[in-house]
Design a protein around this motif. Structure first.
Motif, short mmCIF file in Angstrom:
data_model
loop_
_atom_site.label_atom_id
_atom_site.label_comp_id
_atom_site.label_asym_id
_atom_site.label_seq_id
_atom_site.Cartn_x
_atom_site.Cartn_y
_atom_site.Cartn_z
N GLY A 64 1.41 5.19 0.38
CA GLY A 64 0.80 6.34 1.03
C GLY A 64 1.61 7.60 0.82
N THR A 113 -8.31 5.67 5.54
CA THR A 113 -6.89 5.96 5.51
C THR A 113 -6.39 6.20 6.93
OG1 THR A 113 -7.08 6.94 3.32
CG2 THR A 113 -5.16 7.57 4.62
N GLU A 119 0.08 9.17 5.07
CA GLU A 119 -1.29 8.63 5.05
C GLU A 119 -1.25 7.34 4.25
OE1 GLU A 119 -4.18 12.51 5.23
OE2 GLU A 119 -3.49 11.85 3.26
N GLN A 149 0.84 -1.20 0.00
CA GLN A 149 0.00 0.00 0.00
C GLN A 149 0.87 1.25 0.00
OE1 GLN A 149 -3.46 0.06 -0.08
NE2 GLN A 149 -3.25 -2.13 -0.42
N PRO A 170 -3.36 4.18 2.78
CA PRO A 170 -4.71 3.67 2.53
C PRO A 170 -4.82 2.21 2.97
CG PRO A 170 -3.49 3.73 0.48
CD PRO A 170 -2.60 4.34 1.54
#
Length: 117
Positions: A61, A86, A79, A59, A81
């Motif tokens: 971010g 999030t 951040e 992932q 997800p």
């Protein structure tokens, strides 16, 4: 989330107060890192740090805040997800002098990451 809240989160991760806020992750922290020095392929045990993003468990971010203290200490807020909303990922890292080990100093038991070549 406001920049002041993000900066407060970064500073709370343990980077000294004479730190400098940056717009990107410094080059010496960028790259692929693994908790297992013998296995550097992308996996749950690896992390990719880029100038403006972090990849964890596949992932990617966006980096929201970076604070550096000298060449070898940095705090990063990103951040990330996921299946749920999030989430904020905040970590404080110390880079070994030879720049091949990254120590996550966020928790009381530091996690060592090895730089993949």
């Amino acid at each position: 989330m406001s920049a002041s809240i993000l900066l407060s989160l970064v500073l709370a991760t343990g980077v000294p107060s004479s730190a400098e806020r940056l717009d990107f992750v410094p080059r010496q922290f960028q790259g692929t890192w693994s908790v297992d020095r013998k296995r550097c392929e992308p996996s749950a045990a690896s992390m990719v740090i880029r100038a403006r993003s972090v990849v964890l468990g596949g992932q990617e971010g966006r980096v929201r805040a970076v604070v550096a203290h000298g060449r070898f200490d940095v705090a990063i807020v990103a951040e990330i997800p996921g299946q749920s909303p999030t989430r904020l990922w905040a970590r404080s890292f110390a880079l070994a002098r030879e720049e091949t080990r990254l120590i996550d100093t966020t928790q009381s038991h530091p996690q060592i990451w090895f730089k993949c070549r």
